[in-house]
Scaffold this active site. Structure first.
Site, PDB file in Angstrom:
ATOM      1  N   HIS A 110       1.021  -1.271   0.104  1.00  0.00           N
ATOM      2  CA  HIS A 110      -0.095   0.058   0.067  1.00  0.00           C
ATOM      3  C   HIS A 110       0.977   1.323   0.041  1.00  0.00           C
ATOM      4  O   HIS A 110       0.411   2.169   0.578  1.00  0.00           O
ATOM      5  CB  HIS A 110      -0.937   0.083   1.261  1.00  0.00           C
ATOM      6  CG  HIS A 110      -1.484  -1.157   1.505  1.00  0.00           C
ATOM      7  ND1 HIS A 110      -2.975  -1.586   1.054  1.00  0.00           N
ATOM      8  CD2 HIS A 110      -1.277  -2.348   2.101  1.00  0.00           C
ATOM      9  CE1 HIS A 110      -3.231  -2.764   1.422  1.00  0.00           C
ATOM     10  NE2 HIS A 110      -2.206  -3.420   2.161  1.00  0.00           N
TER      11      HIS A 110
ATOM     12  N   SER B 258      14.115  21.950 -16.099  1.00  0.00           N
ATOM     13  CA  SER B 258      12.839  22.629 -16.365  1.00  0.00           C
ATOM     14  C   SER B 258      13.322  24.054 -17.042  1.00  0.00           C
ATOM     15  O   SER B 258      14.374  24.726 -16.491  1.00  0.00           O
ATOM     16  CB  SER B 258      12.242  22.776 -15.006  1.00  0.00           C
ATOM     17  OG  SER B 258      11.476  23.899 -15.024  1.00  0.00           O
TER      18      SER B 258
ATOM     19  N   LYS C  36      15.447  21.931 -11.096  1.00  0.00           N
ATOM     20  CA  LYS C  36      14.784  20.836 -11.492  1.00  0.00           C
ATOM     21  C   LYS C  36      15.645  19.772 -12.021  1.00  0.00           C
ATOM     22  O   LYS C  36      16.428  20.324 -13.209  1.00  0.00           O
ATOM     23  CB  LYS C  36      13.476  20.970 -12.195  1.00  0.00           C
ATOM     24  CG  LYS C  36      12.300  21.779 -11.326  1.00  0.00           C
ATOM     25  CD  LYS C  36      11.887  20.905 -10.264  1.00  0.00           C
ATOM     26  CE  LYS C  36      11.359  19.436 -10.804  1.00  0.00           C
ATOM     27  NZ  LYS C  36       9.722  19.901 -11.298  1.00  0.00           N
TER      28      LYS C  36
END
Ligand code: ARG
Length: 477
Positions: free
Chosen positions: A162, A283, A289
């Site tokens: 999960h 980016s 980024k």
């Protein structure tokens, strides 16, 4: 590409007017099926050889045809071949060029065959080679995963269910899980190859031919395992393309799952791994980024391969026997499925050896989230506590840990003994991450020792398969 007059098409005998210009372009496939040219020529050469063996062509006619086809192949390879839309497809373009080059004898090549069995043969020959290339790329990725698994056999990381921390595992064990998925893919592709490698040639348009052909000769020349049994089925069957695309969809689904994990692992909150700059992009607005574009794109590309699978299934579902023009629509989805899969496997095989695992980060993450709670429960069971009670006891210890912001291993013996007095000093051996993974020491378990032997078994199997493999003999030239 140019439009041509009705007289230049090979089937105009019963026609009284030229094809509508738009219809001509709409029905043509040469813009994409010229990709099959090499296989079309190989198939034609084998067909011509067979025709001469059974006496339908003389040896001299055969030689003229074979030489003509070989020179057309060179022309195509040099980019000098002129493809014409008026000639519809790769088959008629090549045949018409052959006639232009060697004269009327070229017209004899199409004896005892049709474009229907020709195209089905071409796709199978092409796909067989592509499957071999794909299997090689898959093997390269598998080898990279084995190397990584071996190197990181002791690297602790949290295992998730999960996406919540579940139990400690190792990076090596995780890589071997990926490897197993690819083993199944390899099996499916190899299995699919067997059904690809059946020869439609000789089925002619649909019912076979009146000429005394010998299909075993052509099958042997082209490296097919056998001629297809039924002529109606041979020209209309595209199961092999669907099977391939289904197998390709499963590989893409696996790569997409890998990608999802790589994207998570490269994100700041995880920071489990680092990908080199050459596999990432930046980016245009956020200077900090470094984006994991390669795994993201592969995850995205899985969608188009699934789409092609549905397209091919839908293409076939309403077709009566035997060949229908619908079948011309089989190529673009299949071509794109092959290209997408091949590219995705290549980039993964290149990228995986460059993955840097940040071992202190993966270990630190495994320390959080009470990942050794099951180990404590198992410890209590070994001391005689029934499992359900031990589950309850450990649950309480975890709740205490959440309140006190302490992991189980950070609690003192006294603190742990509040929950059960069977707990002794030796509990700390099972609460360590290394102790936890080492304890799962059975085949298929996460213990570093087991990961290493799984790697050895896999390497031995690959080596054995390599030595036992009979390499495909191209006998068509
Ligand atoms: N271009 C066709 C295809 O891709 C070749 C077979 C055409 N056969 C025919 N009878 N029109 O399926």
């Amino acid at each position: 590409m140019e439009q041509q007059n009705v007289k230049e098409k090979p089937w105009t005998g019963r026609f009284t007017e030229s094809t509508d210009a738009f219809v001509e372009a709409f029905t043509a496939s040469v813009t994409f099926d010229q990709r099959l040219a090499y296989y079309d020529i190989r198939g034609s050469i084998a067909h011509a050889r067979m025709l001469s063996e059974v006496g339908v062509l003389t040896a001299e006619e055969r030689e003229q045809i074979v030489e003509g086809l070989e020179s057309i192949l060179s022309e195509i390879r040099e980019g000098a071949f002129h493809w014409s839309i008026a000639l519809e497809d790769v088959h008629m373009n090549i045949e018409s060029r052959l006639v232009a080059e060697i004269g009327d004898v070229g017209k004899k090549l199409h004896t005892g065959r049709s474009r229907n069995d020709q195209v089905a043969t071409d796709i199978r020959l092409w796909l067989r080679d592509e499957i071999d290339t794909i299997l090689a790329e898959l093997g390269r990725l598998q080898a990279a995963l084995l190397t990584l698994a071996d190197r990181e056999a002791e690297t602790i990381m949290p295992g998730f269910t999960h996406l919540q921390t579940a139990q400690p595992t190792t990076f090596g064990h995780h890589m071997m899980a990926w490897y197993e998925m690819l083993v199944r893919d390899q099996g499916r592709l190899r299995d699919c190859r067997k059904r690809v490698n059946v020869m439609p040639l000789g089925a002619a348009a649909l019912a076979g031919t009146t000429f005394p052909i010998d299909r075993t000769i052509t099958a042997r020349l082209l490296g097919f395992d056998s001629p297809a049994e039924n002529s109606l089925d041979a020209v209309s069957d595209r199961d092999f393309s669907i099977e391939f695309t289904a197998a390709a969809s499963l590989v893409m689904m696996h790569l997409s799952r890998f990608s999802e994990e790589l994207v998570l692992w490269t994100s700041d909150p995880f920071s489990f791994i680092e990908l080199p700059d050459r596999f990432c992009t930046g980016s245009s607005i956020m200077p900090q980024k470094k984006n994991p574009d390669v795994p993201e794109l592969v995850r995205g590309k899985s969608g188009r391969v699934y789409g092609h699978l549905v397209a091919l299934l839908t293409l076939m579902k309403g077709q009566p026997l035997a060949y229908n023009k619908d079948n011309q629509e089989d190529k673009e989805p299949l071509f794109d499925a092959v290209d997408t899969l091949k590219g995705s496997l290549k980039v993964y095989a290149d990228m995986m050896p460059t993955v840097v695992v940040r071992r202190e980060q993966t270990r630190a993450a495994a320390l959080k989230g009470f990942s050794t709670a099951t180990d404590l429960a198992d410890y209590l069971v070994r001391a005689g506590v029934p499992f359900r009670d031990s589950h309850e006891i450990v649950g309480k210890a975890v709740r205490y840990g959440i309140e006190e912001q302490k992991d189980l291993a950070q609690m003192s013996l006294e603190e742990l003994q509040q929950f059960s007095e069977v707990i002794q000093q030796d509990v700390f051996e099972v609460l360590t991450l290394e102790g936890s993974v080492a304890a799962r020491n059975h085949r298929g378990g996460t213990a570093p020792e087991q990961v290493r032997s799984a790697v050895r078994r896999a390497q031995a199997r690959e080596a054995e398969e390599l030595s036992g493999a009979t390499s495909y003999q191209d006998q068509s030239y």
